[in-house]
Design a protein around this motif. Structure first.
Motif, PDB file in Angstrom:
ATOM      1  N   ARG A  23       0.698  -1.130  -0.015  1.00  0.00           N
ATOM      2  CA  ARG A  23      -0.112  -0.115   0.075  1.00  0.00           C
ATOM      3  C   ARG A  23       0.816   1.293  -0.072  1.00  0.00           C
ATOM      4  NH1 ARG A  23      -3.082  -3.150  -1.724  1.00  0.00           N
ATOM      5  NH2 ARG A  23      -4.561  -4.006  -0.468  1.00  0.00           N
ATOM      6  N   GLU A 140      -6.979   7.589   8.572  1.00  0.00           N
ATOM      7  CA  GLU A 140      -7.767   6.226   8.160  1.00  0.00           C
ATOM      8  C   GLU A 140      -7.921   5.205   9.297  1.00  0.00           C
ATOM      9  OE1 GLU A 140      -5.194   7.972   5.014  1.00  0.00           O
ATOM     10  OE2 GLU A 140      -4.802   7.583   6.954  1.00  0.00           O
ATOM     11  N   GLU A 143     -10.904   6.725  11.648  1.00  0.00           N
ATOM     12  CA  GLU A 143     -12.192   6.748  10.803  1.00  0.00           C
ATOM     13  C   GLU A 143     -13.091   5.493  11.110  1.00  0.00           C
ATOM     14  OE1 GLU A 143     -15.395   8.060   8.953  1.00  0.00           O
ATOM     15  OE2 GLU A 143     -13.700   9.213   8.754  1.00  0.00           O
ATOM     16  N   TRP A 188      -5.134   1.213   8.378  1.00  0.00           N
ATOM     17  CA  TRP A 188      -4.842   2.123   7.158  1.00  0.00           C
ATOM     18  C   TRP A 188      -4.529   1.549   6.142  1.00  0.00           C
ATOM     19  CZ3 TRP A 188      -0.350   2.125   3.915  1.00  0.00           C
ATOM     20  CH2 TRP A 188      -0.357   3.737   3.153  1.00  0.00           C
ATOM     21  N   THR A 191      -8.313   0.583   4.670  1.00  0.00           N
ATOM     22  CA  THR A 191      -8.918   1.797   4.341  1.00  0.00           C
ATOM     23  C   THR A 191      -8.244   2.356   2.869  1.00  0.00           C
ATOM     24  OG1 THR A 191      -9.263   2.452   6.497  1.00  0.00           O
ATOM     25  CG2 THR A 191      -9.556   4.156   4.958  1.00  0.00           C
ATOM     26  N   LEU A 192      -7.118   2.476   2.813  1.00  0.00           N
ATOM     27  CA  LEU A 192      -6.452   2.886   1.379  1.00  0.00           C
ATOM     28  C   LEU A 192      -6.780   2.005   0.304  1.00  0.00           C
ATOM     29  CD1 LEU A 192      -4.167   5.057   0.929  1.00  0.00           C
ATOM     30  CD2 LEU A 192      -2.399   3.218   0.506  1.00  0.00           C
ATOM     31  N   ARG A 193      -6.805   0.731   0.474  1.00  0.00           N
ATOM     32  CA  ARG A 193      -7.389  -0.281  -0.705  1.00  0.00           C
ATOM     33  C   ARG A 193      -8.937   0.057  -0.872  1.00  0.00           C
ATOM     34  NH1 ARG A 193      -9.888  -5.182  -1.171  1.00  0.00           N
ATOM     35  NH2 ARG A 193      -9.129  -6.562  -2.822  1.00  0.00           N
ATOM     36  N   SER A 194      -9.629   0.383   0.116  1.00  0.00           N
ATOM     37  CA  SER A 194     -11.227   0.660  -0.199  1.00  0.00           C
ATOM     38  C   SER A 194     -11.097   2.045  -1.104  1.00  0.00           C
ATOM     39  CB  SER A 194     -11.906   0.677   1.082  1.00  0.00           C
ATOM     40  OG  SER A 194     -11.744  -0.320   1.773  1.00  0.00           O
ATOM     41  N   LYS A 195     -10.564   3.008  -0.585  1.00  0.00           N
ATOM     42  CA  LYS A 195     -10.385   4.344  -1.434  1.00  0.00           C
ATOM     43  C   LYS A 195      -9.717   4.047  -2.735  1.00  0.00           C
ATOM     44  CE  LYS A 195      -9.763   7.378   2.470  1.00  0.00           C
ATOM     45  NZ  LYS A 195      -8.907   8.455   3.310  1.00  0.00           N
ATOM     46  N   SER A 196      -9.112   3.148  -3.098  1.00  0.00           N
ATOM     47  CA  SER A 196      -8.455   3.021  -4.361  1.00  0.00           C
ATOM     48  C   SER A 196      -9.498   2.198  -5.229  1.00  0.00           C
ATOM     49  CB  SER A 196      -7.010   2.135  -4.471  1.00  0.00           C
ATOM     50  OG  SER A 196      -7.250   0.913  -3.811  1.00  0.00           O
ATOM     51  N   SER A 198     -12.840   2.518  -4.887  1.00  0.00           N
ATOM     52  CA  SER A 198     -13.913   3.451  -5.153  1.00  0.00           C
ATOM     53  C   SER A 198     -13.506   4.434  -6.151  1.00  0.00           C
ATOM     54  CB  SER A 198     -14.230   4.066  -3.965  1.00  0.00           C
ATOM     55  OG  SER A 198     -13.296   4.871  -3.242  1.00  0.00           O
ATOM     56  N   LYS A 199     -12.236   4.612  -6.636  1.00  0.00           N
ATOM     57  CA  LYS A 199     -11.855   5.781  -7.493  1.00  0.00           C
ATOM     58  C   LYS A 199     -12.424   5.468  -8.746  1.00  0.00           C
ATOM     59  CE  LYS A 199      -7.914   7.667  -5.081  1.00  0.00           C
ATOM     60  NZ  LYS A 199      -6.241   7.829  -5.019  1.00  0.00           N
TER      61      LYS A 199
END
Length: 223
Positions: A23, A140, A143, A188, A191-196, A198-199
């Motif tokens: 990540r 992250e 949250e 972290w 959360t970063l994976r989920s954000k990527s 959803s982009k």
């Protein structure tokens, strides 16, 4: 992979933690990989080499801040503030903070006398020295653990610490687990994976934004 904070599945938590390095690399930020190695490997070693009176230097605090800002939101003024701090002031404040542990509240208060150092940066300093008890206060992980990441107060950090310490203790009872900082890194990472995920597809949102700006500009000129 999704990870519920309430989960007690050690395997799922370990899987999330194991993805941390990839990540970090996926962010493609200048020097972040080397900064992360400095923060997680070199800095803790330097601090413990100074036991029984560990301290942090201005140069080390500056590097730590670069890591914090690179892994999260870039706020150049914070870097300017800590980089200009007097070395003796940083050494004194950090030495008092480390000696205050395991009283995290007092340790944070000792560090936040320094300009540019709030509870979040203080948490990064403490996590470098005592990762088992003092996790970094990342947006992250906040949250996921607390439901929001907008409150950077000491009170909020202490609640965050309790949540992550309790989770680490729970996982230790079920299997091998190091401490609170590993909980933060696991959160972290997922959360970063989920954000990527959803982009929108790369390039499409940028084209849409430029097209909208062009239309807005034409509209303003017509008025």
């Amino acid at each position: 992979m999704e990870l519920d904070f309430k989960s007690s599945d050690v395997g799922a938590w370990k899987e999330a933690l194991s993805s941390y390095d990839s990540r970090i690399e996926s962010l493609n930020k200048p020097d972040l990989v080397s900064l992360d190695q400095f923060y997680r490997v070199k800095l803790p070693s330097l601090l413990h080499d100074r036991d029984p009176n560990p301290y942090l230097t201005t140069s080390e605090l500056s590097q730590l801040m670069k890591w914090k800002l690179s892994r999260g939101k870039w706020r150049p003024r914070l870097l300017d503030f800590v980089s200009s701090l007097d070395d003796s002031a940083v050494k004194s404040a950090s030495e008092k903070a480390f000696k205050s542990l395991p009283d995290i509240s007092q340790a944070v208060k000792e560090l936040t006398v320094l300009k540019g150092v709030g509870p979040a940066t203080a948490s990064a300093v403490l996590a470098a020295y005592a990762p088992d008890i003092a996790p970094f206060m990342s947006d992250e992980a906040m949250e996921v653990a607390l439901g929001n990441s907008k409150d950077y107060s000491l009170k909020r950090y202490l609640l965050f610490v309790t949540k992550l310490q309790d989770k680490a203790k729970e996982l230790k009872l079920k299997g091998e687990w190091d401490g609170a900082s590993d909980i933060e890194r696991a959160l972290w990472s997922v959360t970063l994976r989920s954000k990527s995920k959803s982009k929108p597809e790369k390039g499409s949102s940028e084209k849409k934004r430029k097209r909208q700006e062009s239309q807005n500009s034409l509209g303003k000129e017509d008025k």
